[in-house]
Enzyme design. Structure first.
Site, PDB file in Angstrom:
ATOM      1  N   GLY A   1      -9.937  45.756-140.470  1.00 25.30           N
ATOM      2  CA  GLY A   1      -8.530  45.896-140.837  1.00 25.30           C
ATOM      3  C   GLY A   1      -8.367  46.884-141.966  1.00 25.30           C
ATOM      4  O   GLY A   1      -9.116  46.820-142.947  1.00 25.30           O
ATOM      5  N   ALA A   2      -7.404  47.802-141.838  1.00 22.76           N
ATOM      6  CA  ALA A   2      -7.302  48.932-142.770  1.00 22.76           C
ATOM      7  C   ALA A   2      -6.086  48.891-143.680  1.00 22.76           C
ATOM      8  O   ALA A   2      -5.914  49.776-144.503  1.00 22.76           O
ATOM      9  CB  ALA A   2      -7.280  50.235-141.967  1.00 22.76           C
TER      10      ALA A   2
ATOM     11  N   ASP B   1      -4.058  51.024-130.791  1.00 18.69           N
ATOM     12  CA  ASP B   1      -4.451  50.745-132.179  1.00 18.69           C
ATOM     13  C   ASP B   1      -3.661  49.554-132.707  1.00 18.69           C
ATOM     14  O   ASP B   1      -2.581  49.254-132.212  1.00 18.69           O
ATOM     15  CB  ASP B   1      -4.076  51.930-133.087  1.00 18.69           C
ATOM     16  CG  ASP B   1      -5.036  53.096-132.971  1.00 18.69           C
ATOM     17  OD1 ASP B   1      -6.041  52.994-132.251  1.00 18.69           O
ATOM     18  OD2 ASP B   1      -4.760  54.123-133.622  1.00 18.69           O
ATOM     19  N   MET B   2      -4.154  48.936-133.772  1.00 13.74           N
ATOM     20  CA  MET B   2      -3.354  47.914-134.451  1.00 13.74           C
ATOM     21  C   MET B   2      -2.917  48.468-135.806  1.00 13.74           C
ATOM     22  O   MET B   2      -3.728  48.998-136.560  1.00 13.74           O
ATOM     23  CB  MET B   2      -4.145  46.616-134.633  1.00 13.74           C
ATOM     24  CG  MET B   2      -3.289  45.471-135.131  1.00 13.74           C
ATOM     25  SD  MET B   2      -1.837  45.096-134.110  1.00 13.74           S
ATOM     26  CE  MET B   2      -2.570  44.165-132.768  1.00 13.74           C
TER      27      MET B   2
ATOM     28  N   ARG C   1     -11.012  45.850-129.192  1.00 11.80           N
ATOM     29  CA  ARG C   1     -11.772  46.499-130.265  1.00 11.80           C
ATOM     30  C   ARG C   1     -11.570  45.673-131.519  1.00 11.80           C
ATOM     31  O   ARG C   1     -10.455  45.493-131.998  1.00 11.80           O
ATOM     32  CB  ARG C   1     -11.239  47.916-130.507  1.00 11.80           C
ATOM     33  CG  ARG C   1     -11.960  48.641-131.641  1.00 11.80           C
ATOM     34  CD  ARG C   1     -11.069  49.689-132.309  1.00 11.80           C
ATOM     35  NE  ARG C   1     -10.483  50.557-131.336  1.00 11.80           N
ATOM     36  CZ  ARG C   1      -9.334  51.222-131.529  1.00 11.80           C
ATOM     37  NH1 ARG C   1      -8.658  51.119-132.647  1.00 11.80           N
ATOM     38  NH2 ARG C   1      -8.855  51.988-130.584  1.00 11.80           N
TER      39      ARG C   1
ATOM     40  N   GLN D   1      -7.564  42.785-135.746  1.00 16.85           N
ATOM     41  CA  GLN D   1      -8.106  42.923-137.105  1.00 16.85           C
ATOM     42  C   GLN D   1      -8.669  41.591-137.598  1.00 16.85           C
ATOM     43  O   GLN D   1      -7.948  40.597-137.710  1.00 16.85           O
ATOM     44  CB  GLN D   1      -6.981  43.386-138.040  1.00 16.85           C
ATOM     45  CG  GLN D   1      -6.437  44.761-137.665  1.00 16.85           C
ATOM     46  CD  GLN D   1      -4.994  44.963-138.106  1.00 16.85           C
ATOM     47  OE1 GLN D   1      -4.201  44.021-138.096  1.00 16.85           O
ATOM     48  NE2 GLN D   1      -4.642  46.190-138.464  1.00 16.85           N
TER      49      GLN D   1
ATOM     50  N   ARG E   1      -8.733  56.048-145.242  1.00 17.33           N
ATOM     51  CA  ARG E   1     -10.187  56.337-145.237  1.00 17.33           C
ATOM     52  C   ARG E   1     -10.720  56.363-146.668  1.00 17.33           C
ATOM     53  O   ARG E   1     -11.807  55.883-146.952  1.00 17.33           O
ATOM     54  CB  ARG E   1     -10.493  57.684-144.563  1.00 17.33           C
ATOM     55  CG  ARG E   1     -10.036  57.828-143.124  1.00 17.33           C
ATOM     56  CD  ARG E   1     -10.777  56.964-142.130  1.00 17.33           C
ATOM     57  NE  ARG E   1     -10.430  55.581-142.067  1.00 17.33           N
ATOM     58  CZ  ARG E   1      -9.359  55.068-141.430  1.00 17.33           C
ATOM     59  NH1 ARG E   1      -8.513  55.833-140.818  1.00 17.33           N
ATOM     60  NH2 ARG E   1      -9.152  53.777-141.402  1.00 17.33           N
TER      61      ARG E   1
HETATM   62  C1  LIG Z   1     -13.542  53.141-134.200  1.00 18.79           C
HETATM   63  C2  LIG Z   1     -12.631  52.548-135.240  1.00 18.79           C
HETATM   64  C3  LIG Z   1     -11.305  52.265-134.908  1.00 18.79           C
HETATM   65  C4  LIG Z   1     -10.456  51.681-135.862  1.00 18.79           C
HETATM   66  N1  LIG Z   1      -9.175  51.344-135.520  1.00 18.79           N
HETATM   67  C5  LIG Z   1      -8.411  50.641-136.403  1.00 18.79           C
HETATM   68  C6  LIG Z   1      -7.122  50.154-136.039  1.00 18.79           C
HETATM   69  O1  LIG Z   1      -6.623  50.366-134.912  1.00 18.79           O
HETATM   70  N2  LIG Z   1      -6.439  49.404-136.960  1.00 18.79           N
HETATM   71  C7  LIG Z   1      -6.944  49.140-138.224  1.00 18.79           C
HETATM   72  O2  LIG Z   1      -6.312  48.434-139.000  1.00 18.79           O
HETATM   73  N3  LIG Z   1      -8.147  49.641-138.584  1.00 18.79           N
HETATM   74  C8  LIG Z   1      -8.883  50.372-137.722  1.00 18.79           C
HETATM   75  N4  LIG Z   1     -10.118  50.843-138.126  1.00 18.79           N
HETATM   76  C9  LIG Z   1     -10.503  50.781-139.572  1.00 18.79           C
HETATM   77  C10 LIG Z   1     -11.132  49.440-139.935  1.00 18.79           C
HETATM   78  O3  LIG Z   1     -10.162  48.425-139.930  1.00 18.79           O
HETATM   79  C11 LIG Z   1     -11.776  49.507-141.340  1.00 18.79           C
HETATM   80  O4  LIG Z   1     -10.766  49.790-142.287  1.00 18.79           O
HETATM   81  C12 LIG Z   1     -12.847  50.569-141.479  1.00 18.79           C
HETATM   82  O5  LIG Z   1     -13.632  50.659-140.327  1.00 18.79           O
HETATM   83  C13 LIG Z   1     -13.769  50.257-142.694  1.00 18.79           C
HETATM   84  O6  LIG Z   1     -14.405  49.033-142.526  1.00 18.79           O
HETATM   85  P1  LIG Z   1     -15.875  48.858-141.899  1.00 18.79           P
HETATM   86  O7  LIG Z   1     -15.751  47.926-140.739  1.00 18.79           O
HETATM   87  O8  LIG Z   1     -16.460  50.152-141.555  1.00 18.79           O
HETATM   88  O9  LIG Z   1     -16.667  48.033-142.964  1.00 18.79           O
HETATM   89  P2  LIG Z   1     -16.904  48.242-144.516  1.00 18.79           P
HETATM   90  O10 LIG Z   1     -17.497  46.976-145.000  1.00 18.79           O
HETATM   91  O11 LIG Z   1     -15.656  48.748-145.184  1.00 18.79           O
HETATM   92  O12 LIG Z   1     -17.953  49.397-144.536  1.00 18.79           O
HETATM   93  C14 LIG Z   1     -19.301  49.269-144.130  1.00 18.79           C
HETATM   94  C15 LIG Z   1     -20.054  50.467-144.668  1.00 18.79           C
HETATM   95  O13 LIG Z   1     -19.630  51.632-143.937  1.00 18.79           O
HETATM   96  C16 LIG Z   1     -19.393  52.712-144.810  1.00 18.79           C
HETATM   97  N5  LIG Z   1     -17.987  53.157-144.693  1.00 18.79           N
HETATM   98  C17 LIG Z   1     -16.941  52.413-144.248  1.00 18.79           C
HETATM   99  N6  LIG Z   1     -15.795  53.131-144.227  1.00 18.79           N
HETATM  100  C18 LIG Z   1     -16.136  54.349-144.698  1.00 18.79           C
HETATM  101  C19 LIG Z   1     -15.392  55.536-144.919  1.00 18.79           C
HETATM  102  N7  LIG Z   1     -14.079  55.628-144.674  1.00 18.79           N
HETATM  103  N8  LIG Z   1     -16.071  56.616-145.413  1.00 18.79           N
HETATM  104  C20 LIG Z   1     -17.390  56.550-145.660  1.00 18.79           C
HETATM  105  N9  LIG Z   1     -18.143  55.449-145.450  1.00 18.79           N
HETATM  106  C21 LIG Z   1     -17.524  54.362-144.991  1.00 18.79           C
HETATM  107  C22 LIG Z   1     -19.716  52.274-146.208  1.00 18.79           C
HETATM  108  O14 LIG Z   1     -21.013  52.708-146.533  1.00 18.79           O
HETATM  109  C23 LIG Z   1     -19.705  50.775-146.140  1.00 18.79           C
HETATM  110  O15 LIG Z   1     -20.636  50.184-146.998  1.00 18.79           O
HETATM  111  C24 LIG Z   1     -10.963  51.416-137.171  1.00 18.79           C
HETATM  112  C25 LIG Z   1     -12.283  51.697-137.484  1.00 18.79           C
HETATM  113  C26 LIG Z   1     -13.123  52.235-136.546  1.00 18.79           C
HETATM  114  C27 LIG Z   1     -14.550  52.522-136.910  1.00 18.79           C
END
Ligand SMILES: Cc1cc2nc3c(=O)[nH]c(=O)nc-3n(C[C@H](O)[C@H](O)[C@H](O)COP(=O)(O)OP(=O)(O)OC[C@H]3O[C@@H](n4cnc5c(N)ncnc54)[C@H](O)[C@@H]3O)c2cc1C
Length: 284
Positions: free
Chosen positions: A164-165, A110-111, A160, A139, A266
């Site tokens: 970015g979270a 993970d990052m 992957r 990210q 989340r």
């Molecule tokens: C498989 C996976 C692994 C990940 N690993 C990492 C990691 O190692 N490091 C890191 O920094 N981040 C990680 N993330 C989180 C990522 O960085 C984003 O914060 C997260 O995925 C939300 O962005 P999005 O790409 O889904 O796009 P967004 O533009 O945020 O969302 C797109 C659409 O998806 C839906 N959605 C998004 N998130 C949610 C939610 N939590 N609940 C309900 N609906 C939602 C909404 O309807 C939104 O309109 C990971 C995410 C996934 C899916």
């Protein structure tokens, strides 16, 4: 607290590994593979990191025993990065070796927040030549990521891509949705064109996934080169639809007791999730 536990169930099937493995068995018939992460980060005692590594070694055996197409994804701070970088490197190497022996696909790193980006990439770079099943998350929101991709491309890495979270400052990260989305597409296409490693599209943004899928198809890049990866409980219907449409699809299933910081991330991703939590406060 009871209401928090109830609300968190939306994003994780339970606190035990067995709960996550049971959930994965329900995805497999729908053509969706899985990967698992035990929640927790930033340990204060190296013995805890040893215990986490031992837990993950056993988890790999259990994934294999259940016949799942399953992988694991680990946080380096959970394996002791704040305390002893060398011990963390050894843990990652032993997990990658076990996953490879068991023929369990990619062992993902993970990052985390930007304080860890450089150390995480350097550790990956050092281990990847000996562990070709090692993958890393990058990210799109970090301005450095394009350069990191250029740096890693010669390794043909499994990467992957996520948006970015963490809450990163504008000096190092894109802050608008359009900038992050544009970076995500550009970086994903660079990886598809410049490497033969697997690209994980870790996003729920279906429009972005389809933009990249269409561009890949137009460039003659097959769907075996990338897979769509979403979180358990988020947009599962879309993941199923994409799997039916012929995309490779994988769900990330989290479990464990230390879900609080992960859960807050989340919630921050989607304000509607906070309303969902508040509804859990109501009886019934
Ligand atoms: C498989 C996976 C692994 C990940 N690993 C990492 C990691 O190692 N490091 C890191 O920094 N981040 C990680 N993330 C989180 C990522 O960085 C984003 O914060 C997260 O995925 C939300 O962005 P999005 O790409 O889904 O796009 P967004 O533009 O945020 O969302 C797109 C659409 O998806 C839906 N959605 C998004 N998130 C949610 C939610 N939590 N609940 C309900 N609906 C939602 C909404 O309807 C939104 O309109 C990971 C995410 C996934 C899916």
């Amino acid at each position: 607290m009871w209401f928090a536990k109830r609300a968190v169930r939306r994003f994780m099937p339970g606190e035990q590994l067995a709960d996550a493995l049971d959930a994965a068995e329900t995805y497999a018939p729908r053509g969706i593979t899985s990967y698992f992460t035990r929640l927790g980060e930033n340990l204060s005692d190296l013995a805890e990191a040893d215990a986490i590594a031992a837990h993950y070694l056993d988890a790999l055996d259990q994934i294999k025993a259940r016949g799942l197409d399953g992988e694991i994804s680990v946080k380096l701070t959970q394996l002791g990065l704040d305390l002893d970088e060398e011990a963390t490197r050894r843990h990652v190497a032993s997990l990658a070796s076990r996953a490879r022996e068991l023929e369990l696909g990619t062992m993902w790193i993970d990052m985390e927040g930007s304080d860890y980006t450089e150390t995480t990439i350097a550790l990956f770079e050092a281990l990847r030549p000996e562990h070709p099943n090692l993958g890393i998350c990058l990210q799109a929101y970090l301005k450095r990521t394009a350069a990191d991709i250029a740096r890693l491309l010669p390794l043909d890495p499994a990467i992957r891509m996520v948006k970015g979270a963490y809450d990163e400052p504008a000096s190092i990260a894109y802050r608008t949705r359009s900038e992050v989305d544009a970076a995500y597409v550009a970086q994903s296409m660079t990886l598809l064109h410049g490497s033969t490693g697997l690209l994980g599209l870790g996003t729920h943004d279906v429009a972005l996934i389809e933009t990249i899928g269409d561009a890949a198809e137009a460039a003659g890049i097959g769907r075996d080169r990338y897979e769509v990866e979403m979180l358990y409980g988020v947009r599962t219907g879309q993941l199923e639809r994409l799997a039916k449409a012929g995309y490779r699809a994988r769900v990330l299933i989290a479990y464990g007791e230390f879900w609080y910081p992960w859960y807050l991330r989340r919630l921050a991703e989607r304000p509607a999730n906070v309303t969902f939590v508040l509804r859990q406060l109501l009886p019934g």
